[in-house]
Design a protein around this motif. Structure first.
Motif, PDB file in Angstrom:
ATOM      1  N   TYR A 263      -2.773  -5.451  -5.484  1.00  0.00           N
ATOM      2  CA  TYR A 263      -1.478  -4.777  -5.390  1.00  0.00           C
ATOM      3  C   TYR A 263      -0.992  -4.619  -3.947  1.00  0.00           C
ATOM      4  O   TYR A 263       0.173  -4.315  -3.707  1.00  0.00           O
ATOM      5  CB  TYR A 263      -1.556  -3.378  -6.027  1.00  0.00           C
ATOM      6  N   PHE A 264      -1.878  -4.745  -2.976  1.00  0.00           N
ATOM      7  CA  PHE A 264      -1.533  -4.478  -1.584  1.00  0.00           C
ATOM      8  C   PHE A 264      -1.801  -5.705  -0.721  1.00  0.00           C
ATOM      9  O   PHE A 264      -2.681  -6.514  -1.025  1.00  0.00           O
ATOM     10  CB  PHE A 264      -2.346  -3.289  -1.029  1.00  0.00           C
ATOM     11  N   SER A 265      -1.053  -5.755   0.367  1.00  0.00           N
ATOM     12  CA  SER A 265      -1.358  -6.767   1.367  1.00  0.00           C
ATOM     13  C   SER A 265      -2.597  -6.349   2.139  1.00  0.00           C
ATOM     14  O   SER A 265      -3.068  -5.219   2.008  1.00  0.00           O
ATOM     15  CB  SER A 265      -0.170  -6.937   2.325  1.00  0.00           C
ATOM     16  N   THR A 266      -3.122  -7.266   2.952  1.00  0.00           N
ATOM     17  CA  THR A 266      -4.360  -6.964   3.680  1.00  0.00           C
ATOM     18  C   THR A 266      -4.188  -5.781   4.620  1.00  0.00           C
ATOM     19  O   THR A 266      -5.028  -4.872   4.657  1.00  0.00           O
ATOM     20  CB  THR A 266      -4.813  -8.199   4.482  1.00  0.00           C
ATOM     21  N   VAL A 267      -3.076  -5.770   5.363  1.00  0.00           N
ATOM     22  CA  VAL A 267      -2.839  -4.669   6.312  1.00  0.00           C
ATOM     23  C   VAL A 267      -2.669  -3.343   5.568  1.00  0.00           C
ATOM     24  O   VAL A 267      -3.253  -2.309   5.940  1.00  0.00           O
ATOM     25  CB  VAL A 267      -1.591  -4.974   7.174  1.00  0.00           C
ATOM     26  N   SER A 268      -1.877  -3.366   4.487  1.00  0.00           N
ATOM     27  CA  SER A 268      -1.665  -2.143   3.713  1.00  0.00           C
ATOM     28  C   SER A 268      -2.959  -1.653   3.096  1.00  0.00           C
ATOM     29  O   SER A 268      -3.229  -0.440   3.049  1.00  0.00           O
ATOM     30  CB  SER A 268      -0.624  -2.389   2.616  1.00  0.00           C
ATOM     31  N   ALA A 269      -3.778  -2.578   2.634  1.00  0.00           N
ATOM     32  CA  ALA A 269      -5.047  -2.194   2.020  1.00  0.00           C
ATOM     33  C   ALA A 269      -5.971  -1.518   3.022  1.00  0.00           C
ATOM     34  O   ALA A 269      -6.653  -0.529   2.702  1.00  0.00           O
ATOM     35  CB  ALA A 269      -5.724  -3.423   1.416  1.00  0.00           C
ATOM     36  N   VAL A 270      -5.979  -2.029   4.259  1.00  0.00           N
ATOM     37  CA  VAL A 270      -6.822  -1.417   5.299  1.00  0.00           C
ATOM     38  C   VAL A 270      -6.348   0.005   5.607  1.00  0.00           C
ATOM     39  O   VAL A 270      -7.143   0.945   5.689  1.00  0.00           O
ATOM     40  CB  VAL A 270      -6.802  -2.289   6.575  1.00  0.00           C
ATOM     41  N   VAL A 271      -5.033   0.147   5.779  1.00  0.00           N
ATOM     42  CA  VAL A 271      -4.474   1.476   6.101  1.00  0.00           C
ATOM     43  C   VAL A 271      -4.748   2.466   4.978  1.00  0.00           C
ATOM     44  O   VAL A 271      -5.172   3.612   5.207  1.00  0.00           O
ATOM     45  CB  VAL A 271      -2.965   1.364   6.366  1.00  0.00           C
ATOM     46  N   ILE A 272      -4.530   2.043   3.731  1.00  0.00           N
ATOM     47  CA  ILE A 272      -4.737   2.954   2.596  1.00  0.00           C
ATOM     48  C   ILE A 272      -6.213   3.312   2.438  1.00  0.00           C
ATOM     49  O   ILE A 272      -6.566   4.448   2.114  1.00  0.00           O
ATOM     50  CB  ILE A 272      -4.181   2.315   1.308  1.00  0.00           C
TER      51      ILE A 272
ATOM     52  N   ILE B  21     -10.691   5.775  -3.155  1.00  0.00           N
ATOM     53  CA  ILE B  21     -11.720   4.817  -2.715  1.00  0.00           C
ATOM     54  C   ILE B  21     -12.122   3.897  -3.870  1.00  0.00           C
ATOM     55  O   ILE B  21     -12.344   2.690  -3.677  1.00  0.00           O
ATOM     56  CB  ILE B  21     -12.937   5.595  -2.160  1.00  0.00           C
ATOM     57  N   ILE B  22     -12.201   4.447  -5.083  1.00  0.00           N
ATOM     58  CA  ILE B  22     -12.531   3.601  -6.245  1.00  0.00           C
ATOM     59  C   ILE B  22     -11.466   2.523  -6.445  1.00  0.00           C
ATOM     60  O   ILE B  22     -11.780   1.343  -6.689  1.00  0.00           O
ATOM     61  CB  ILE B  22     -12.665   4.476  -7.513  1.00  0.00           C
ATOM     62  N   VAL B  23     -10.183   2.935  -6.330  1.00  0.00           N
ATOM     63  CA  VAL B  23      -9.090   1.963  -6.478  1.00  0.00           C
ATOM     64  C   VAL B  23      -9.194   0.875  -5.419  1.00  0.00           C
ATOM     65  O   VAL B  23      -9.030  -0.332  -5.711  1.00  0.00           O
ATOM     66  CB  VAL B  23      -7.726   2.679  -6.403  1.00  0.00           C
ATOM     67  N   MET B  24      -9.479   1.269  -4.181  1.00  0.00           N
ATOM     68  CA  MET B  24      -9.545   0.274  -3.107  1.00  0.00           C
ATOM     69  C   MET B  24     -10.766  -0.633  -3.247  1.00  0.00           C
ATOM     70  O   MET B  24     -10.731  -1.823  -2.870  1.00  0.00           O
ATOM     71  CB  MET B  24      -9.556   0.981  -1.753  1.00  0.00           C
ATOM     72  N   ILE B  25     -11.868  -0.119  -3.793  1.00  0.00           N
ATOM     73  CA  ILE B  25     -13.041  -0.969  -4.037  1.00  0.00           C
ATOM     74  C   ILE B  25     -12.696  -2.051  -5.063  1.00  0.00           C
ATOM     75  O   ILE B  25     -13.055  -3.232  -4.898  1.00  0.00           O
ATOM     76  CB  ILE B  25     -14.233  -0.107  -4.519  1.00  0.00           C
ATOM     77  N   LEU B  26     -11.969  -1.643  -6.127  1.00  0.00           N
ATOM     78  CA  LEU B  26     -11.542  -2.631  -7.122  1.00  0.00           C
ATOM     79  C   LEU B  26     -10.591  -3.660  -6.500  1.00  0.00           C
ATOM     80  O   LEU B  26     -10.633  -4.849  -6.846  1.00  0.00           O
ATOM     81  CB  LEU B  26     -10.854  -1.926  -8.300  1.00  0.00           C
ATOM     82  N   HIS B  27      -9.744  -3.184  -5.564  1.00  0.00           N
ATOM     83  CA  HIS B  27      -8.833  -4.119  -4.887  1.00  0.00           C
ATOM     84  C   HIS B  27      -9.610  -5.122  -4.051  1.00  0.00           C
ATOM     85  O   HIS B  27      -9.361  -6.351  -4.130  1.00  0.00           O
ATOM     86  CB  HIS B  27      -7.863  -3.336  -4.001  1.00  0.00           C
TER      87      HIS B  27
END
Length: 351
Positions: free
Chosen positions: A241-250, A228-234
């Protein structure tokens, strides 16, 4: 390969000493290890099969032939006696199953032969004698008709006698099948009992479950929080590092990790409370058994002429029945584990 009894060396490929029938070892280092008798078997083939199974299970086994009785003793290291008894129980279950299948196949084959012989006996009697036609060189006329009528009456009488004989043979076959039925029932009963014992899985205590849940909770929570910390930074734009769809799924995946971790901690807390109750029950059960159970009461289930291992299984069954009558139905896995541990701790040396 060396014989631990005769101290003779043999070439590779030889499994048993030809003199004393003892299983060979790679060296004589196990010579000083104290051994205990696991079981004595009448047939050498059965003893070798059990020894091979124990070797496969990681237990060194030795065979020793009794010169007087001709029985074959299976010896195992004293420190592995409990493990060897468990392995023998599994071996005994498999042997009972195989014996049942062989007897069942023999009974079915015997039934087929009985049915086949009955049909062959009935068929010639019912087929009768073929009628003769005028074209076969038999003259027509009233005299011939009269003779045919007389023959038909006699033939009909013979057919009745043949049918009665076939019924008698069929009744005899049914009686024979009924005599074989009790033997098949006994074998089937032994099979079902052995399968019932072997189908019970190993019991996991509440304390162990609590530790497992807590370990899972730590793992899932750590991964969930870090993810979750990594995704907040994203999402904050620190890095992409991720596309929008990939970021949502991850992001959803890491949130699920966090939820599973929290739920695992909740389950661990509940299992810990149940572990306390389980420990209290075990203390109560142990206290009652120490006051009311003796080895003599279990030995009452022994059968004269049976081996020690079979009597051990009978004692375990009697042990479980005593506990069930006093405390009601318990988890089969818990009952198996508790009775075996209690017996080994309190009665093993006495027996």
């Amino acid at each position: 390969m060396w014989c631990p009894i005769c101290k003779n060396e043999y070439r590779e490929g030889i499994a048993f000493c030809p003199d004393c029938k003892t299983a060979l070892t790679e060296s004589l280092s196990e010579e000083t290890e104290e051994t205990e008798l696991l079981v004595s078997l009448d047939e050498e083939a059965d003893a070798k099969k059990l020894a091979a199974y124990l070797e496969y299970s990681g237990i060194t086994a030795q065979l020793k032939e009794d010169a007087q009785s001709g029985a074959f003793s299976v010896l195992v290291p004293k420190r592995k006696l409990k493990q060897a008894k468990k392995a023998f129980s599994a071996f005994y279950t498999v042997e009972v199953t195989a014996e049942y299948e062989q007897k069942l196949a023999a009974a079915l084959e015997k039934s087929r032969k009985t049915d086949s012989s009955t049909e062959e006996m009935i068929e010639p009697e019912l087929s009768g004698k073929p009628d003769e036609t005028p074209g076969d060189g038999v003259p027509e006329g009233g005299d011939r008709l009269t003779e045919k009528e007389d023959f038909s009456k006699e033939d009909f009488s013979q057919e009745e006698d043949g049918a009665e004989g076939a019924e008698d043979e069929s009744s005899a076959g049914d009686a024979s099948s009924k005599q074989d039925a009790p033997e098949e029932d006994e074998v089937e009963k032994a099979l079902l009992e052995a399968i019932s014992q072997s189908s019970k899985g190993s019991y996991v205590s509440r304390a162990e479950k609590s530790a497992d849940y807590r370990s899972s909770g730590v793992t899932f929570t750590v991964f969930g929080v870090l993810g979750i910390i990594v995704m907040i930074l994203h999402w904050a734009g620190v890095f992409r590092y991720f596309s929008t769809v990939s970021a949502v799924v991850i992001s959803v995946l890491f949130l699920a990790f966090l939820v599973i971790g929290i739920d695992s901690f909740r389950r661990a807390a509940r299992a810990k409370e149940e572990a306390v109750q389980e420990e209290n029950f075990i203390r109560e059960l142990t206290c009652w058994l120490e006051k009311n159970l003796t080895l003599e009461s279990l030995c009452a289930a022994d059968q004269e002429g049976s081996s020690d291992e079979v009597n051990f299984l009978n004692r375990m069954s009697e042990f479980k029945e005593i506990i069930t009558k006093q405390f009601g139905e318990l988890d089969p896995g818990f009952l198996d584990q508790f009775t075996e541990e209690y017996y080994n701790e309190h009665f093993e040396k006495q027996s």
